[in-house]
Design an enzyme around this catalytic site. Structure first.
Site, mmCIF file in Angstrom:
data_model
loop_
_atom_site.group_PDB
_atom_site.id
_atom_site.type_symbol
_atom_site.label_atom_id
_atom_site.label_comp_id
_atom_site.label_asym_id
_atom_site.label_seq_id
_atom_site.Cartn_x
_atom_site.Cartn_y
_atom_site.Cartn_z
ATOM 1 N N LYS A 1 64.005 92.244 -51.337
ATOM 2 C CA LYS A 1 64.069 93.150 -50.369
ATOM 3 C C LYS A 1 65.392 93.511 -49.739
ATOM 4 O O LYS A 1 65.539 94.394 -48.928
ATOM 5 C CB LYS A 1 63.146 92.600 -49.018
ATOM 6 C CG LYS A 1 61.668 92.215 -49.323
ATOM 7 C CD LYS A 1 61.011 91.704 -48.306
ATOM 8 C CE LYS A 1 59.600 90.819 -48.744
ATOM 9 N NZ LYS A 1 58.627 90.912 -47.551
ATOM 10 N N ASP B 1 49.698 91.489 -44.790
ATOM 11 C CA ASP B 1 50.045 92.082 -46.174
ATOM 12 C C ASP B 1 48.908 93.246 -46.747
ATOM 13 O O ASP B 1 49.074 93.946 -47.613
ATOM 14 C CB ASP B 1 50.269 90.942 -46.944
ATOM 15 C CG ASP B 1 51.476 90.542 -46.910
ATOM 16 O OD1 ASP B 1 52.448 90.920 -46.540
ATOM 17 O OD2 ASP B 1 51.188 88.879 -46.923
ATOM 18 N N ASN C 1 47.413 88.211 -36.918
ATOM 19 C CA ASN C 1 47.888 87.016 -37.225
ATOM 20 C C ASN C 1 48.360 86.384 -35.806
ATOM 21 O O ASN C 1 48.070 87.001 -34.748
ATOM 22 C CB ASN C 1 48.998 86.999 -38.131
ATOM 23 C CG ASN C 1 49.989 87.906 -37.800
ATOM 24 O OD1 ASN C 1 50.450 87.927 -36.855
ATOM 25 N ND2 ASN C 1 50.417 88.839 -38.504
ATOM 26 N N PHE D 1 63.016 88.290 -42.261
ATOM 27 C CA PHE D 1 62.340 86.851 -42.053
ATOM 28 C C PHE D 1 61.620 86.354 -43.345
ATOM 29 O O PHE D 1 61.077 87.188 -43.877
ATOM 30 C CB PHE D 1 61.659 87.151 -40.514
ATOM 31 C CG PHE D 1 62.535 86.738 -39.463
ATOM 32 C CD1 PHE D 1 63.550 87.580 -38.979
ATOM 33 C CD2 PHE D 1 62.295 85.480 -38.592
ATOM 34 C CE1 PHE D 1 64.183 87.237 -37.787
ATOM 35 C CE2 PHE D 1 63.032 85.284 -37.611
ATOM 36 C CZ PHE D 1 64.065 86.089 -37.181
ATOM 37 N N LYS E 1 30.733 100.619 -35.157
ATOM 38 C CA LYS E 1 30.655 99.152 -35.354
ATOM 39 C C LYS E 1 29.727 98.706 -36.442
ATOM 40 O O LYS E 1 28.489 99.358 -36.509
ATOM 41 C CB LYS E 1 29.972 98.513 -34.009
ATOM 42 C CG LYS E 1 30.035 96.958 -33.860
ATOM 43 C CD LYS E 1 29.530 96.616 -32.703
ATOM 44 C CE LYS E 1 29.340 95.227 -32.531
ATOM 45 N NZ LYS E 1 28.112 94.697 -31.875
HETATM 46 N N1 CTP Z 1 57.402 92.176 -44.337
HETATM 47 C C1 CTP Z 1 57.113 93.406 -44.137
HETATM 48 N N2 CTP Z 1 56.289 94.300 -44.353
HETATM 49 C C2 CTP Z 1 55.125 93.543 -45.012
HETATM 50 C C3 CTP Z 1 55.095 92.066 -45.334
HETATM 51 C C4 CTP Z 1 56.172 91.514 -44.803
HETATM 52 O O1 CTP Z 1 58.159 94.122 -43.674
HETATM 53 N N3 CTP Z 1 54.021 94.316 -45.335
HETATM 54 C C5 CTP Z 1 58.554 91.425 -43.659
HETATM 55 C C6 CTP Z 1 58.565 90.627 -42.556
HETATM 56 O O2 CTP Z 1 58.744 91.256 -41.289
HETATM 57 C C7 CTP Z 1 59.381 89.580 -43.002
HETATM 58 C C8 CTP Z 1 59.720 89.621 -44.342
HETATM 59 O O3 CTP Z 1 59.082 90.784 -45.023
HETATM 60 O O4 CTP Z 1 60.961 90.115 -42.324
HETATM 61 C C9 CTP Z 1 58.780 88.377 -44.984
HETATM 62 O O5 CTP Z 1 57.749 88.267 -44.649
HETATM 63 P P1 CTP Z 1 56.689 87.151 -45.252
HETATM 64 O O6 CTP Z 1 55.417 87.373 -44.439
HETATM 65 O O7 CTP Z 1 57.485 85.748 -45.193
HETATM 66 O O8 CTP Z 1 56.745 87.348 -46.570
HETATM 67 P P2 CTP Z 1 56.022 88.285 -47.543
HETATM 68 O O9 CTP Z 1 56.660 89.358 -48.004
HETATM 69 O O10 CTP Z 1 54.810 88.942 -46.682
HETATM 70 O O11 CTP Z 1 55.618 87.428 -48.764
HETATM 71 P P3 CTP Z 1 54.428 86.406 -49.068
HETATM 72 O O12 CTP Z 1 53.250 86.772 -48.126
HETATM 73 O O13 CTP Z 1 54.212 86.350 -50.596
HETATM 74 O O14 CTP Z 1 55.140 85.077 -48.661
#
Ligand code: CTP
Length: 419
Positions: free
Chosen positions: A349, A281, A212, A331, A291
């Site tokens: 969380k 995620d 990302n 965050f 590859k």
């Molecule tokens: N986070 C994490 N592990 C994941 C996804 C997210 O620890 N697999 C943590 C991020 O580091 C951040 C928080 O969760 O502190 C929120 O991340 P965000 O991407 O905003 O939310 P998600 O939980 O992924 O939810 P969504 O994708 O539904 O917005």
């Protein structure tokens, strides 16, 4: 630049022990923090390190002789005694401790120490048996009872061949004591902070991956501000675009699974977790060993869920039931209904604070130098921060976090971690 001692004048007295050479490092660190340093050396000290070294580092003449009055307009030892905000004696020999305890004034340094009304910090260094001698113990007690502060010697191999207590405390430790005396303790002193930063890399095959836009800048700013606040910082970082700050323990990771392992393994030794990383995620269900060759017109990639690290950290905290306090800052990167989603993530969380930003806003989010955030606690909005540098956001966040931690601590044992 950390200039916490700007505007402060420090009188640095160096006495005649082998550790006198370490006073050079001490002098340059104090100057690096913005202090103006005036050095006085006993005759013994000049046998171990030259006044020219200290003159060059402090950019001021070094005083060694009480009768060497070069400026007719002032009496030097009185002038230096009066202008000091703090007097530091490092290293202090047993002889100097004895002179100070008995009020002797037979050289430039002991005379000035009698004349000054500034607080005094002493870092002794001597042979282990000298340090344990009743005469030295009495002198230390007398000085301590008069308000002199000590940075005790460390243990280890001594220059005289003995192993034991007596070697000069490290310059960093003395600097920490100086800063505490002159500007107060740092807000995160003694805290162990873990910050995650950057984006994760989820491999498809040896040459391709999913990631990302995270640059790591926000997490790095948070780690840097925590370090400057006195914390011991571990930075677990994935893919980043900038160089991590100095003075923090950097742990490089690639995937979300790898980050999960590195974070979870460290929790028992951590007081505060900040999850600024953009964790993928999903990851490819299969990581191809070779590859992938193009064969068909379309290719479907199957993705499976990654563990939610922040969720696991929150669950771990809950499992401790107050036995082990962990402060968790999450965050939330959103593009709409920021408050609703942020509060939902905070609750799910088990965060103590959540930093939410609308990443689609101009001047906020991935890769930028600035950010626009709102910080929430379980009770709702704590503060909205308008557009400011990521470093300024980090400093403000630590202020909010320490205020909140103090508030929770006041609420009492165990109860503080539950809202
Ligand atoms: N986070 C994490 N592990 C994941 C996804 C997210 O620890 N697999 C943590 C991020 O580091 C951040 C928080 O969760 O502190 C929120 O991340 P965000 O991407 O905003 O939310 P998600 O939980 O992924 O939810 P969504 O994708 O539904 O917005």
């Amino acid at each position: 630049m950390d200039k916490r001692l700007a505007g402060k004048t420090i009188l640095l007295g160096i006495t005649g022990g082998i550790a006198a050479y370490k006073a050079a490092a001490l002098c340059s660190r104090l100057i690096g923090l913005g202090a103006s340093v005036r050095v006085m050396m006993t005759e013994g000290a000049t046998k171990f390190i030259t006044p020219l070294t200290l003159q060059t580092l402090s950019r001021h003449p070094v005083a060694t002789d009480v009768f060497d009055e070069r400026d007719a307009a002032i009496v030097q030892h009185i002038d230096w005694a009066d202008s000091a905000d703090l007097a530091v004696v490092a290293p202090a020999t047993a002889n100097m401790l004895s002179k100070m305890a008995n009020g002797l004034a037979d050289d430039m340094l002991s005379t000035t120490l009698l004349a000054t009304t500034a607080p005094i910090l002493v870092a002794p260094a001597m042979n282990v048996h000298m340090w344990e001698h009743p005469a030295v113990i009495d002198n230390v007690n007398i000085l301590a009872s008069r308000g002199v502060t000590f940075v005790e010697p460390g243990s280890g191999q001594l220059a005289c061949g003995y192993v034991g207590k007596g070697r000069l405390a490290e310059p960093d430790e003395i600097v920490e004591a100086v800063v505490t005396m002159l500007v107060g303790p740092r807000p995160l002193a003694g805290k162990r902070v873990l910050v995650t930063a950057g984006g994760t890399i989820e491999r498809i095959d040896p040459v391709r991956y999913i990631t990302n836009d995270s640059s790591g800048k926000m997490g790095f700013a948070i780690a840097e501000a925590a370090r400057d606040g006195g914390a011991e910082v571990t930075l677990v970082c994935g893919k980043t675009e900038v160089t991590p700050p100095n003075g923090v323990n950097v742990v490089k990771v690639e995937s979300a699974l790898h980050m999960y392992d590195e974070v979870m393994a460290r929790l028992p030794q951590i007081d505060i977790v900040v999850k600024a990383a953009a964790v993928a995620d999903y990851r490819p269900a299969h990581r191809e060993e070779h590859k992938i060759k193009k064969k068909s017109e379309a290719l479907t990639l199957e993705l499976i869920r990654n563990p939610d690290i922040l969720h696991a950290v929150g669950a771990w905290k809950e499992g401790q039931q107050g036995k082990r306090k962990l402060f968790v800052i999450g965050f939330a990167a959103e593009t709409m209904e920021v408050e609703k989603h942020a509060m939902d993530k905070l609750a799910r969380k088990k965060c103590d604070l959540i930093v939410a930003n609308n990443v689609s806003e101009e001047g906020a989010g991935f890769g930028k130098e600035t950010n626009i955030v709102s910080v929430y606690s379980p009770q709702g909005l704590v503060e909205h921060m308008p557009k400011m540098s990521k470093r300024a956001v980090a400093e403000r966040l630590w202020l909010l976090a320490t205020t909140r931690m103090n508030h929770l601590a006041e609420q009492g044992d165990g109860k503080g971690t539950k809202e």
